[in-house]
Motif scaffolding. Structure first.
Motif, short mmCIF file in Angstrom:
data_model
loop_
_atom_site.label_atom_id
_atom_site.label_comp_id
_atom_site.label_asym_id
_atom_site.label_seq_id
_atom_site.Cartn_x
_atom_site.Cartn_y
_atom_site.Cartn_z
N ALA A 17 0.83 -1.21 0.00
CA ALA A 17 0.00 0.00 0.00
C ALA A 17 0.86 1.26 0.00
O ALA A 17 0.55 2.25 -0.69
N SER A 18 1.96 1.23 0.73
CA SER A 18 2.87 2.38 0.80
C SER A 18 3.48 2.66 -0.57
O SER A 18 3.58 3.82 -0.99
N ARG A 19 3.90 1.61 -1.26
CA ARG A 19 4.48 1.80 -2.57
C ARG A 19 3.49 2.45 -3.53
O ARG A 19 3.85 3.34 -4.31
N GLU A 20 2.24 2.00 -3.46
CA GLU A 20 1.23 2.57 -4.34
C GLU A 20 0.96 4.04 -4.01
O GLU A 20 0.87 4.89 -4.90
N LEU A 21 0.83 4.35 -2.73
CA LEU A 21 0.56 5.73 -2.34
C LEU A 21 1.74 6.65 -2.67
O LEU A 21 1.55 7.76 -3.19
N LEU A 22 2.95 6.20 -2.36
CA LEU A 22 4.13 7.05 -2.54
C LEU A 22 4.58 7.14 -3.99
O LEU A 22 5.47 7.93 -4.31
N SER A 23 3.97 6.35 -4.88
CA SER A 23 4.33 6.44 -6.30
C SER A 23 3.91 7.79 -6.89
O SER A 23 4.43 8.22 -7.91
N ARG A 24 2.96 8.46 -6.22
CA ARG A 24 2.56 9.82 -6.61
C ARG A 24 2.70 10.71 -5.37
O ARG A 24 1.73 10.98 -4.67
N PRO A 25 3.90 11.16 -5.10
CA PRO A 25 4.17 11.84 -3.82
C PRO A 25 3.39 13.13 -3.61
O PRO A 25 3.02 13.45 -2.47
N VAL A 26 3.16 13.89 -4.66
CA VAL A 26 2.41 15.14 -4.50
C VAL A 26 0.98 14.83 -4.04
O VAL A 26 0.45 15.45 -3.11
N LEU A 27 0.37 13.86 -4.69
CA LEU A 27 -0.98 13.45 -4.31
C LEU A 27 -0.98 12.84 -2.91
O LEU A 27 -1.87 13.12 -2.10
N ALA A 28 0.01 12.02 -2.60
CA ALA A 28 0.09 11.40 -1.29
C ALA A 28 0.17 12.46 -0.18
O ALA A 28 -0.45 12.32 0.88
N THR A 29 0.92 13.52 -0.41
CA THR A 29 1.03 14.60 0.57
C THR A 29 -0.34 15.23 0.84
O THR A 29 -0.71 15.48 1.98
N SER A 30 -1.09 15.48 -0.23
CA SER A 30 -2.42 16.09 -0.07
C SER A 30 -3.37 15.14 0.65
O SER A 30 -4.16 15.57 1.50
N MET A 31 -3.30 13.86 0.33
CA MET A 31 -4.19 12.89 0.97
C MET A 31 -3.88 12.77 2.45
O MET A 31 -4.79 12.76 3.29
N LEU A 32 -2.59 12.66 2.79
CA LEU A 32 -2.23 12.50 4.20
C LEU A 32 -2.56 13.75 5.00
O LEU A 32 -3.05 13.66 6.13
N TYR A 33 -2.30 14.92 4.43
CA TYR A 33 -2.67 16.16 5.13
C TYR A 33 -4.17 16.18 5.40
O TYR A 33 -4.62 16.51 6.50
N SER A 34 -4.95 15.84 4.38
CA SER A 34 -6.40 15.90 4.52
C SER A 34 -6.90 14.91 5.56
O SER A 34 -7.79 15.23 6.36
N CYS A 35 -6.34 13.71 5.56
CA CYS A 35 -6.76 12.72 6.56
C CYS A 35 -6.41 13.16 7.97
O CYS A 35 -7.18 12.97 8.91
N ASN A 36 -5.24 13.78 8.13
CA ASN A 36 -4.82 14.23 9.45
C ASN A 36 -5.61 15.45 9.92
O ASN A 36 -5.83 15.64 11.12
N ALA A 37 -6.05 16.28 8.97
CA ALA A 37 -6.80 17.49 9.32
C ALA A 37 -8.29 17.24 9.46
O ALA A 37 -9.01 18.06 10.02
N ALA A 38 -8.75 16.09 8.97
CA ALA A 38 -10.19 15.82 8.92
C ALA A 38 -10.78 15.64 10.30
O ALA A 38 -10.21 14.95 11.15
N SER A 39 -11.94 16.23 10.50
CA SER A 39 -12.70 16.04 11.73
C SER A 39 -13.62 14.83 11.56
O SER A 39 -14.33 14.71 10.55
N ALA A 40 -13.60 13.95 12.54
CA ALA A 40 -14.45 12.76 12.46
C ALA A 40 -15.93 13.14 12.40
O ALA A 40 -16.75 12.38 11.88
N ALA A 41 -16.28 14.31 12.93
CA ALA A 41 -17.68 14.71 12.97
C ALA A 41 -18.20 15.15 11.61
O ALA A 41 -19.41 15.11 11.37
N THR A 42 -17.31 15.59 10.73
CA THR A 42 -17.78 16.15 9.46
C THR A 42 -17.20 15.48 8.22
O THR A 42 -17.71 15.69 7.13
N VAL A 43 -16.15 14.68 8.37
CA VAL A 43 -15.52 14.04 7.20
C VAL A 43 -15.65 12.53 7.36
O VAL A 43 -14.81 11.87 7.97
N ALA A 44 -16.74 12.00 6.81
CA ALA A 44 -17.04 10.58 6.99
C ALA A 44 -15.97 9.68 6.39
O ALA A 44 -15.73 8.57 6.88
N ASP A 45 -15.32 10.14 5.33
CA ASP A 45 -14.31 9.29 4.69
C ASP A 45 -13.11 9.04 5.59
O ASP A 45 -12.43 8.03 5.44
#
Length: 205
Positions: A103-131
């Motif tokens: 899974a790490s290899r697949e995510l890190l194969s596109r590092p710019v996108l991976a950075t945005s995804m990880l930031y969003s997951c870390n910033a997401a509030s469980a109350a409003t971001v169901a994903d």
């Protein structure tokens, strides 16, 4: 910095047409996000690439945090669909390590996108971001299935949660240029062995 997830909950698609529009948005966001950092991605650009109105985009994704958390959720869903049973003789915790490395290899194969995804997951509030919750749930199910744990205990759930948090940190370290891919893979495998050793169905010496 990107706008933190808005308080308004996103709409859930309820028809095949709506689900198709949502998937088009996610594919467009992934394409654009692979080339542009989160700060440079414009919602109107994503809407245009997906062929939807900007109002439709905001109805499903009130912020870029919602959007890129959903992109990561979709990627993990596709990853889960392609999981194959481990080779005979592999220890369950090593099977988990293998899956997480893949899974790490697949995510890190596109590092710019991976950075945005990880930031969003870390910033997401469980109350409003169901994903964000869906990602945690899928990750737990993937790990517990690989371990062969049918009825997880509270400790099992805690161990998997700690592994997910460790994984996020290892991925971020790689994206920051502080860890090589070899270090990433070694750290993930070691974390899987150490954290999952006390699981409820572990062999007792």
């Amino acid at each position: 910095m990107p706008r933190i997830a808005a308080a308004r909950p996103p709409a859930e698609p309820s028809s095949p047409e709506q689900r198709d529009r949502r998937q088009r948005i996610l594919r467009a966001a992934a394409r654009i996000g692979a080339e542009k950092s989160l700060e440079r991605v414009q919602m109107h650009e994503v809407a245009k690439a997906a062929g939807v109105a900007i109002g439709t985009l905001y109805r499903y994704f009130p912020s870029k945090v919602h959007l890129f958390a959903a992109v990561m959720c979709a990627q993990i869903e596709r990853f889960r669909e392609g999981i194959r049973p481990p080779e005979p003789g592999i220890a369950p915790e090593d099977a988990v390590g293998d899956l997480m490395v893949q899974a790490s290899r697949e995510l890190l194969s596109r590092p710019v996108l991976a950075t945005s995804m990880l930031y969003s997951c870390n910033a997401a509030s469980a109350a409003t971001v169901a994903d964000a919750i869906r990602i945690d749930t899928m990750f737990r199910e993937i790990v517990l299935d690989a371990l062969g744990v049918q009825t997880p205990t509270a400790q099992d759930v805690t161990l998997v949660r700690l592994l997910l948090q460790c994984w996020y940190g290892v991925l971020q370290s790689s994206l920051n240029g502080r860890s090589s891919m070899a270090d990433v893979e070694g750290d993930i495998r070691l974390a899987s062995r150490l954290l999952l050793a006390p699981r409820s169905n572990a062999a007792r010496g």
